[in-house]
Scaffold this motif. Structure first.
Motif, PDB file in Angstrom:
ATOM      1  N   ALA A  26       0.827  -1.215   0.000  1.00  0.00           N
ATOM      2  CA  ALA A  26       0.000   0.000   0.000  1.00  0.00           C
ATOM      3  C   ALA A  26       0.864   1.269   0.000  1.00  0.00           C
ATOM      4  N   PRO A  27       1.900   1.359   0.850  1.00  0.00           N
ATOM      5  CA  PRO A  27       2.762   2.547   0.791  1.00  0.00           C
ATOM      6  C   PRO A  27       3.502   2.681  -0.545  1.00  0.00           C
ATOM      7  N   LEU A  28       3.933   1.556  -1.127  1.00  0.00           N
ATOM      8  CA  LEU A  28       4.595   1.624  -2.435  1.00  0.00           C
ATOM      9  C   LEU A  28       3.629   2.119  -3.509  1.00  0.00           C
ATOM     10  N   ARG A  29       2.401   1.629  -3.452  1.00  0.00           N
ATOM     11  CA  ARG A  29       1.385   2.039  -4.421  1.00  0.00           C
ATOM     12  C   ARG A  29       1.077   3.534  -4.275  1.00  0.00           C
ATOM     13  N   LYS A  30       0.981   3.996  -3.031  1.00  0.00           N
ATOM     14  CA  LYS A  30       0.713   5.413  -2.785  1.00  0.00           C
ATOM     15  C   LYS A  30       1.865   6.273  -3.311  1.00  0.00           C
ATOM     16  N   GLY A  31       3.093   5.830  -3.084  1.00  0.00           N
ATOM     17  CA  GLY A  31       4.253   6.559  -3.597  1.00  0.00           C
ATOM     18  C   GLY A  31       4.281   6.603  -5.109  1.00  0.00           C
ATOM     19  N   ARG A  32       3.942   5.484  -5.741  1.00  0.00           N
ATOM     20  CA  ARG A  32       3.889   5.422  -7.205  1.00  0.00           C
ATOM     21  C   ARG A  32       2.828   6.381  -7.735  1.00  0.00           C
ATOM     22  N   ASP A  33       1.645   6.372  -7.116  1.00  0.00           N
ATOM     23  CA  ASP A  33       0.552   7.228  -7.569  1.00  0.00           C
ATOM     24  C   ASP A  33       0.879   8.709  -7.371  1.00  0.00           C
ATOM     25  N   THR A  34       1.537   9.039  -6.265  1.00  0.00           N
ATOM     26  CA  THR A  34       1.938  10.422  -6.005  1.00  0.00           C
ATOM     27  C   THR A  34       2.958  10.884  -7.040  1.00  0.00           C
ATOM     28  N   ALA A  35       3.938  10.029  -7.339  1.00  0.00           N
ATOM     29  CA  ALA A  35       4.958  10.375  -8.339  1.00  0.00           C
ATOM     30  C   ALA A  35       4.327  10.548  -9.714  1.00  0.00           C
ATOM     31  N   LYS A  36       3.366   9.704 -10.044  1.00  0.00           N
ATOM     32  CA  LYS A  36       2.680   9.800 -11.333  1.00  0.00           C
ATOM     33  C   LYS A  36       1.894  11.107 -11.418  1.00  0.00           C
ATOM     34  N   ALA A  37       1.214  11.489 -10.333  1.00  0.00           N
ATOM     35  CA  ALA A  37       0.439  12.735 -10.321  1.00  0.00           C
ATOM     36  C   ALA A  37       1.369  13.944 -10.425  1.00  0.00           C
ATOM     37  N   THR A  38       2.525  13.882  -9.768  1.00  0.00           N
ATOM     38  CA  THR A  38       3.489  14.981  -9.829  1.00  0.00           C
ATOM     39  C   THR A  38       4.019  15.145 -11.250  1.00  0.00           C
ATOM     40  N   ARG A  39       4.352  14.019 -11.904  1.00  0.00           N
ATOM     41  CA  ARG A  39       4.814  14.078 -13.297  1.00  0.00           C
ATOM     42  C   ARG A  39       3.735  14.656 -14.206  1.00  0.00           C
ATOM     43  N   ALA A  40       2.499  14.228 -14.006  1.00  0.00           N
ATOM     44  CA  ALA A  40       1.398  14.722 -14.833  1.00  0.00           C
ATOM     45  C   ALA A  40       1.189  16.223 -14.624  1.00  0.00           C
ATOM     46  N   ALA A  41       1.307  16.686 -13.383  1.00  0.00           N
ATOM     47  CA  ALA A  41       1.133  18.113 -13.095  1.00  0.00           C
ATOM     48  C   ALA A  41       2.246  18.929 -13.740  1.00  0.00           C
ATOM     49  N   LYS A  42       3.484  18.433 -13.688  1.00  0.00           N
ATOM     50  CA  LYS A  42       4.597  19.137 -14.325  1.00  0.00           C
ATOM     51  C   LYS A  42       4.408  19.185 -15.835  1.00  0.00           C
ATOM     52  N   ALA A  43       3.958  18.088 -16.408  1.00  0.00           N
ATOM     53  CA  ALA A  43       3.726  18.047 -17.853  1.00  0.00           C
ATOM     54  C   ALA A  43       2.607  19.012 -18.242  1.00  0.00           C
ATOM     55  N   ALA A  44       1.554  19.058 -17.437  1.00  0.00           N
ATOM     56  CA  ALA A  44       0.428  19.945 -17.728  1.00  0.00           C
ATOM     57  C   ALA A  44       0.849  21.413 -17.626  1.00  0.00           C
ATOM     58  N   ALA A  45       1.765  21.706 -16.710  1.00  0.00           N
ATOM     59  CA  ALA A  45       2.222  23.082 -16.522  1.00  0.00           C
ATOM     60  C   ALA A  45       3.043  23.570 -17.710  1.00  0.00           C
TER      61      ALA A  45
END
Length: 156
Positions: A122-141
């Motif tokens: 669960a913590p690994l999955r949460k970390g993966r999802d957070t990193a994916k959201a951060t990458r998506a936000a940077k790309a969107a910016a």
């Protein structure tokens, strides 16, 4: 986990946790494994060993396949005292990551599944999802917003 996937492929849950472990940073897997604290009796079936695999690609994702190059991988296999076998394949040269992945894989097939899921996956999955959201936000910016313009053509 999508219920439909597990009905089509009974191995889908195991593939998912092995993929998560393989793609997670080795340091994070090691930290969570150490924090889990319960290290089961086990024997090593295949000691961690480093090798290489050929990576293939396709031009435009639909063209003819070609050999892109080689990638280092490390694999390990363990057998718990109860007889459950676990395997770990990870990118790179981390023997500890491969061994910890194999032990976690084996534990996920036992009665410890709930504890291992909560403490490690669960913590690994949460970390993966957070990193994916951060990458998506940077790309969107960095996305260029095109404004619609009318071009007037003057004829002589």
């Amino acid at each position: 986990m999508n219920m439909m996937n597990s009905e089509i492929d009974p191995h889908a849950p195991r593939k998912a946790w092995l993929g998560l472990l393989a793609k997670s940073p080795a340091a994070e897997v090691a930290r969570l494994w150490a924090a889990y604290g319960t290290h089961p009796d086990h024997s090593i079936l295949r000691a961690p060993e480093i090798g290489g695999v050929m990576v293939r690609g396709r031009a435009g994702a639909v063209g003819a396949a070609f050999n892109l190059g080689e990638m280092s991988v490390t694999r390990a296999s363990v057998k718990l005292g109860c007889g459950t076998v676990g395997h770990g394949y990870v990118q790179g040269r981390s023997k500890d990551h491969a061994l910890q992945t194999a032990l976690i894989d084996a534990l996920m097939q036992t009665d410890a599944v709930t504890q291992v899921e909560a403490a490690i996956l669960a913590p690994l999955r949460k970390g993966r999802d957070t990193a994916k959201a951060t990458r998506a936000a940077k790309a969107a910016a960095t996305k260029v917003v095109a404004k619609e313009r009318k071009i007037k053509i003057h004829r002589n």
